[in-house]
Every structure is written in C-alpha cells, then in structure tokens.
Design an enzyme around this catalytic site. Structure first.
Site, PDB file in Angstrom:
ATOM      1  CG  ASP A  38       7.434  31.464  -9.972  1.00 62.14           C
ATOM      2  OD1 ASP A  38       8.917  31.453  -9.908  1.00 62.14           O
ATOM      3  OD2 ASP A  38       6.693  30.579  -9.451  1.00 62.14           O
ATOM      4  CG  ASN A  40      12.418  34.795 -14.556  1.00 61.03           C
ATOM      5  OD1 ASN A  40      11.147  34.860 -15.179  1.00 61.03           O
ATOM      6  ND2 ASN A  40      12.672  36.016 -13.722  1.00 61.03           N
ATOM      7  CG  ASN A  86      12.924  35.366  -4.072  1.00 57.52           C
ATOM      8  OD1 ASN A  86      12.225  36.235  -4.581  1.00 57.52           O
ATOM      9  ND2 ASN A  86      12.817  33.997  -4.087  1.00 57.52           N
ATOM     10  CD1 TRP A  87      16.365  38.549   1.702  1.00 54.13           C
ATOM     11  CD2 TRP A  87      18.129  39.015   0.566  1.00 54.13           C
ATOM     12  NE1 TRP A  87      16.101  39.757   1.494  1.00 54.13           N
ATOM     13  CE2 TRP A  87      17.281  40.236   0.796  1.00 54.13           C
ATOM     14  CE3 TRP A  87      19.311  39.009  -0.064  1.00 54.13           C
ATOM     15  CZ2 TRP A  87      17.740  41.433   0.303  1.00 54.13           C
ATOM     16  CZ3 TRP A  87      19.705  40.427  -0.610  1.00 54.13           C
ATOM     17  CH2 TRP A  87      18.901  41.413  -0.393  1.00 54.13           C
TER      18      TRP A  87
HETATM   19  C1  IPE Z   1       7.718  34.143  -5.630  1.00 52.73           C
HETATM   20  O1  IPE Z   1       8.494  33.079  -6.556  1.00 52.73           O
HETATM   21  C2  IPE Z   1       8.708  35.346  -5.550  1.00 52.73           C
HETATM   22  C3  IPE Z   1       8.853  36.149  -6.815  1.00 52.73           C
HETATM   23  C4  IPE Z   1       8.012  35.957  -8.079  1.00 52.73           C
HETATM   24  C5  IPE Z   1       9.576  37.295  -6.718  1.00 52.73           C
HETATM   25  P1  IPE Z   1       9.319  31.898  -5.714  1.00 52.73           P
HETATM   26  O2  IPE Z   1       9.768  31.145  -6.966  1.00 52.73           O
HETATM   27  O3  IPE Z   1      10.127  32.639  -4.811  1.00 52.73           O
HETATM   28  O4  IPE Z   1       8.082  31.406  -4.881  1.00 52.73           O
HETATM   29  P2  IPE Z   1       8.213  29.693  -4.296  1.00 52.73           P
HETATM   30  O5  IPE Z   1       9.538  29.541  -3.645  1.00 52.73           O
HETATM   31  O6  IPE Z   1       8.131  28.903  -5.448  1.00 52.73           O
HETATM   32  O7  IPE Z   1       6.942  29.480  -3.479  1.00 52.73           O
HETATM   33  C1  IPE Z   2      10.774  34.271 -10.512  1.00 55.02           C
HETATM   34  O1  IPE Z   2      11.377  33.114 -11.119  1.00 55.02           O
HETATM   35  C2  IPE Z   2      11.895  35.207 -10.457  1.00 55.02           C
HETATM   36  C3  IPE Z   2      12.248  35.177  -8.683  1.00 55.02           C
HETATM   37  C4  IPE Z   2      11.798  34.588  -7.767  1.00 55.02           C
HETATM   38  C5  IPE Z   2      13.288  36.271  -8.515  1.00 55.02           C
HETATM   39  P1  IPE Z   2      12.200  31.984 -10.267  1.00 55.02           P
HETATM   40  O2  IPE Z   2      13.702  32.210 -10.244  1.00 55.02           O
HETATM   41  O3  IPE Z   2      11.521  31.626  -9.147  1.00 55.02           O
HETATM   42  O4  IPE Z   2      11.969  30.700 -11.468  1.00 55.02           O
HETATM   43  P2  IPE Z   2      11.774  29.253 -10.982  1.00 55.02           P
HETATM   44  O5  IPE Z   2      10.528  29.339 -10.132  1.00 55.02           O
HETATM   45  O6  IPE Z   2      12.953  28.734 -10.123  1.00 55.02           O
HETATM   46  O7  IPE Z   2      11.511  28.574 -12.422  1.00 55.02           O
HETATM   47 MG    MG Z   3       9.984  30.401  -8.648  1.00 60.57          MG
END
Ligand code: IPE
Ligand code: IPE
Ligand code: MG
Length: 258
Positions: A38, A40, A86-87
């Site tokens: 998490d 990114n 994530n969709w």
């Molecule tokens: C969890 O991260 C899913 C992945 C790392 C793929 P999210 O960024 O989607 O989680 P929340 O929304 O902060 O709980």
């Molecule tokens: C994790 O990074 C990757 C996925 C969930 C696909 P994020 O995209 O959730 O990054 P933040 O949490 O918004 O910083």
């Molecule tokens: Mg995240």
C-alpha cells in the site's frame, strides 16, 4: 580513484546485506509471507506525479522482494495487487493497474523462470480483462514445473467473497453427497478457499501506515504475525523486508497455548 572508492563502498554494502541474510537463515524463516502493498498513490503525490507512477515504481519493488524472499527460503509470497473493492477507483487508474501484471511479467518472467519461481494467482480471474488474464495464465503455465518459491498474486481478490463462495461450494458438495456435514472441518473448509492447499501466512506485512486488513485473507490470517510500517510501498527496500523477518523471528507464537 573516485571510481575505485565508489566500487568499494558498493561491495561493502552488498556484503552487509549478504551477512544479514546469512544470519537470518539460521533462525526460522516464515514459510508463507503475505504483503499488502500500500501507499503507491501517496508516494506519487509526494513527488507531484500521477498515481500510476507510484504503481509503476511499486512493480519494481515486487521483483526485488521476490528475489530476496526466494533467497531466504520463503516458500510462498502472496502479494495483494488489486482488491475486489479497487474497481471503485477512476477507470484510468483501474486500466493501468490491469496492465501492470502484463508489464511485470513481460519484463520479469524470464528472470522468474530462471529463479525457479512458480507464479500463481488468487482472485476472480473471470472478471479481469482478457489481456491481463492471458498474461497471468501464461506466467502460471510457464512456471508450473518450477519447484522454488510460489509467487502468488492476489488480483481482484476479496476475503469475504472468497469465504462466501467456499460456503456455497461446500453446500453444493453436501447436497450432492460428495461431502458429509460431519466431515466439514477447518482443514477441509480451507481447501475450498482460493488458497487451497497453501499453508496460512506466517507473516503479514502492510506498508503505508494503514493498520487494517482491507478484506485480505480474512480466514487465513487467523494466527498470522502482523508487521506494519509507515514506509510507502515504492520505498520498501530489502532492509525493510529483513527488518520484518527479524521481528517475526523474535515473536513467540502460542496459537492459544502457553
Ligand atoms: C488494499 O489497499 C488493497 C491493495 C493493496 C491491493 P487499499 O488502498 O485498497 O485499501 P484501503 O482502501 O486503504 O483500505
Ligand atoms: C496500493 O497503493 C496499490 C493498490 C491498492 C492497487 P494505493 O494505490 O492504495 O496507494 P495509496 O494508498 O492511495 O497511497
Ligand atoms: Mg491504498
């Protein structure tokens, strides 16, 4: 002279990492490590870059950590790459995320084959785009004869949906007589989950400072050791992974005993 000094410094650093790994393997290595990668988006935001730049950077980290985990003798590494929730993200970001497995595998599959890594996937394969499916299937096919670490991508994965689906399958099998009600033990139920015969994770790592599971491996994490860090996934280094493993090695796992 400068070049020489630079080289010396570099080789010294390598030695320190090697030493650390040698020391670590004298103690129990977690057999299955799961990672919620998490942060990114925040990594990119800090640099005034688009969120997808963070995802791209994060992909390189997956490769680095895969190699390290494999060297240490970790048997399975499950990485959460995309959740069933994530969709909800903007279409452009989702599209990019669905291209990443392809890009990752195009770039690194030969190396993974060479390293004897087996690629697998948990998650709803049917509802990911055709091109993503093709890349993942090819990687699984090309590495299925490998005997080294399992690199398990959780892609379009959700823990609650996984449990519900397992319940439905169990119901079906009891209805059709394949399974008797008194045969439904925890062990048998586990086999109905997407992780199948894979052992439960021993160690869970989550980056980016969030202290939650976000629907990840809800059944499998019942007795897993958790390790959280504020480090954002694209900044996650070999040192951080070693820190997590070393912390794991100091834990006392009781599983409800004394
Ligand atoms: C969890 O991260 C899913 C992945 C790392 C793929 P999210 O960024 O989607 O989680 P929340 O929304 O902060 O709980
Ligand atoms: C994790 O990074 C990757 C996925 C969930 C696909 P994020 O995209 O959730 O990054 P933040 O949490 O918004 O910083
Ligand atoms: Mg995240």
């Amino acid at each position: 002279m400068l070049h020489k000094l630079g080289f010396k410094k570099h080789s010294k650093k390598l030695d320190a990492q090697e030493q650390r790994e040698q020391e670590a393997i004298k103690h129990p290595i977690p057999k299955h490590v799961a990672i919620i990668m998490d942060g990114n988006g925040r990594w990119a935001k800090k640099r005034a870059l688009p969120r997808v730049a963070g995802h791209h950077e994060g992909m390189k980290v997956v490769k680095k950590i895969t190699k390290l985990a494999n060297r240490l003798g970790v048997q399975a590494l499950t990485v959460y790459a995309f959740s069933t929730e994530n969709w909800k993200r903007p279409k452009s970001e989702v599209d990019y995320l669905m291209k990443l497995p392809e890009e990752f595998l195009d770039t690194y599959l030969p190396e993974l084959v060479e390293e004897n890594v087996q690629v697998r996937m948990i998650g709803y394969m049917d509802s990911i785009p055709e091109h993503t499916k093709r890349a993942v299937k090819k990687a699984m096919e090309d590495t299925k004869g490998n005997t080294g670490m399992i690199l398990n991508f959780a892609l379009n994965y959700g823990g609650r949906a996984e449990i519900l689906d397992a319940v439905k399958q169990v119901l079906n099998d009891t209805k059709s007589g394949i399974l008797k009600e008194d045969e439904i033990t925890e062990d048998i139920f586990s086999k109905y989950l997407m992780t199948g015969t894979l052992d439960d994770p021993d160690l869970l790592i989550r980056t980016s400072g969030e202290i939650r599971l976000s629907n990840f491996m809800l059944w499998q994490l019942a007795y897993t050791e958790f390790w959280f860090t504020d480090v954002l996934w694209p900044d996650f280094s070999e040192d951080h992974f070693m820190e997590a493993v070393e912390a794991y090695q100091k834990r006392s796992r009781r599983f409800g005993g004394v």
